[in-house]
Design a protein around this motif. Structure first.
Motif, PDB file in Angstrom:
ATOM      1  N   GLU A  95      26.580 -24.226  24.095  1.00  0.00           N
ATOM      2  CA  GLU A  95      25.632 -24.299  23.104  1.00  0.00           C
ATOM      3  C   GLU A  95      26.348 -25.383  21.969  1.00  0.00           C
ATOM      4  O   GLU A  95      25.519 -26.323  21.356  1.00  0.00           O
ATOM      5  CB  GLU A  95      25.393 -23.178  22.231  1.00  0.00           C
ATOM      6  CG  GLU A  95      24.520 -22.150  22.856  1.00  0.00           C
ATOM      7  CD  GLU A  95      23.096 -22.359  22.878  1.00  0.00           C
ATOM      8  OE1 GLU A  95      22.821 -23.466  22.076  1.00  0.00           O
ATOM      9  OE2 GLU A  95      22.148 -21.638  23.379  1.00  0.00           O
ATOM     10  N   GLN A  96      27.695 -24.972  21.539  1.00  0.00           N
ATOM     11  CA  GLN A  96      28.345 -25.966  20.568  1.00  0.00           C
ATOM     12  C   GLN A  96      28.364 -27.471  21.095  1.00  0.00           C
ATOM     13  O   GLN A  96      28.305 -28.344  20.343  1.00  0.00           O
ATOM     14  CB  GLN A  96      29.563 -25.376  20.233  1.00  0.00           C
ATOM     15  CG  GLN A  96      30.273 -26.202  19.104  1.00  0.00           C
ATOM     16  CD  GLN A  96      31.613 -25.460  18.757  1.00  0.00           C
ATOM     17  OE1 GLN A  96      32.335 -25.037  19.575  1.00  0.00           O
ATOM     18  NE2 GLN A  96      31.923 -25.349  17.503  1.00  0.00           N
ATOM     19  N   SER A  99      24.959 -29.172  21.084  1.00  0.00           N
ATOM     20  CA  SER A  99      24.919 -29.527  19.783  1.00  0.00           C
ATOM     21  C   SER A  99      25.566 -30.717  19.203  1.00  0.00           C
ATOM     22  O   SER A  99      25.128 -31.622  18.856  1.00  0.00           O
ATOM     23  CB  SER A  99      25.085 -28.226  18.763  1.00  0.00           C
ATOM     24  OG  SER A  99      24.770 -28.626  17.451  1.00  0.00           O
ATOM     25  N   ARG A 124      18.700 -30.785  22.036  1.00  0.00           N
ATOM     26  CA  ARG A 124      17.428 -30.639  21.282  1.00  0.00           C
ATOM     27  C   ARG A 124      16.662 -32.091  20.794  1.00  0.00           C
ATOM     28  O   ARG A 124      16.600 -32.333  19.870  1.00  0.00           O
ATOM     29  CB  ARG A 124      17.829 -29.953  20.225  1.00  0.00           C
ATOM     30  CG  ARG A 124      18.419 -28.368  20.362  1.00  0.00           C
ATOM     31  CD  ARG A 124      18.833 -27.671  19.006  1.00  0.00           C
ATOM     32  NE  ARG A 124      19.117 -26.451  19.176  1.00  0.00           N
ATOM     33  CZ  ARG A 124      20.387 -25.907  19.522  1.00  0.00           C
ATOM     34  NH1 ARG A 124      21.359 -26.917  19.481  1.00  0.00           N
ATOM     35  NH2 ARG A 124      20.742 -24.804  19.835  1.00  0.00           N
TER      36      ARG A 124
END
Length: 240
Positions: A95-96, A99, A124
């Motif tokens: 996730e990090q 991102s 995203r």
């Protein structure tokens, strides 16, 4: 025993049933009876029996002409994934990474001469390059597959990552690095997928490699807190 001979315990009908399930994929989500028979090298009668049995068991749905897998087939893979600590350990770091890098990140494990995605986090933004959990690819044709053998003991590979520039066919540049256990064995790999038009290979290596390495190091640190059970598959672990 001849190379194509089967052991006495081998159940050929079970092999055929699994082949029928594997006949459905992203490119062929629905197939006719004839198409399944051809894809699995079965007679129409044999393919029909397999499909009807899978329908009775709830793994296949038919509208009378086309057959499709149902969500129940996910149970087959979930039994394996639920026994893995590695995807759970890797999830926050993926996730990090996704991102910070602004690109899709995925975790793969080896399976013979293939690699299988067991966790992924898409970027995203619209038109992000991503791969689905459960997707399988020939190891030799992927950055992550080439990266995983790189840190087998004695492999002599020192870079610790593999970059595959995108080609006109898929337009995706992949950057990957292996995840190693305590003994230095590559038990998994993390990959970043970047649309080639957005970033050159040189820029990918310069800007994203440090973030990829940091994510891999964090996953390895968490993985080393756990000790794999004797004979367990890569990523299966128990807390000390």
């Amino acid at each position: 025993m001849p190379a194509n001979a089967r052991a006495p315990h081998f159940v050929r009908s079970f092999e055929r049933g699994l082949a029928v399930i594997r006949a459905f994929d992203a490119e062929h989500p629905a197939r006719t009876l004839s198409e399944v028979a051809r894809a699995c090298d079965l007679t129409r009668a044999a393919a029909r029996r397999m499909l009807l049995t899978l329908t009775d068991l709830g793994y296949v749905h038919s509208d009378g002409r086309l057959f499709r897998l149902t969500p129940r087939v996910l149970e087959l893979g979930y039994a394996y994934l639920s026994g893995l600590d590695l995807p759970r350990l890797a999830a926050p770091h993926l996730e990090q990474l996704a991102s910070l890098a602004g690109e899709s990140a995925a975790l793969f494990v080896p399976d013979g001469d293939m690699v299988v995605c067991v966790a992924q986090v898409p970027a995203r933004r619209v038109m992000a390059a991503a791969v689905a959990v459960g997707a399988r690819f020939p190891a030799h044709g992927t950055a992550v597959g080439r990266a995983m053998p790189a840190h087998l003991p004695g492999a002599g590979h020192t870079e610790g990552h593999v970059l595959l520039d995108g080609d006109p066919e898929d337009g995706v540049t992949s950057l990957a690095a292996p995840v190693r256990d305590r003994g230095g064995r590559a038990v998994a790999g993390v990959s970043l997928a970047v649309h080639s038009g957005r970033m050159s290979g040189t820029t990918v290596r310069r800007d994203l490699l440090p973030r990829l390495r940091a994510a891999v190091a964090a996953i390895e640190a968490d993985l080393r807190i756990t000790d794999p059970a004797p004979g367990a598959p890569p990523g299966t672990a128990t807390r000390r």
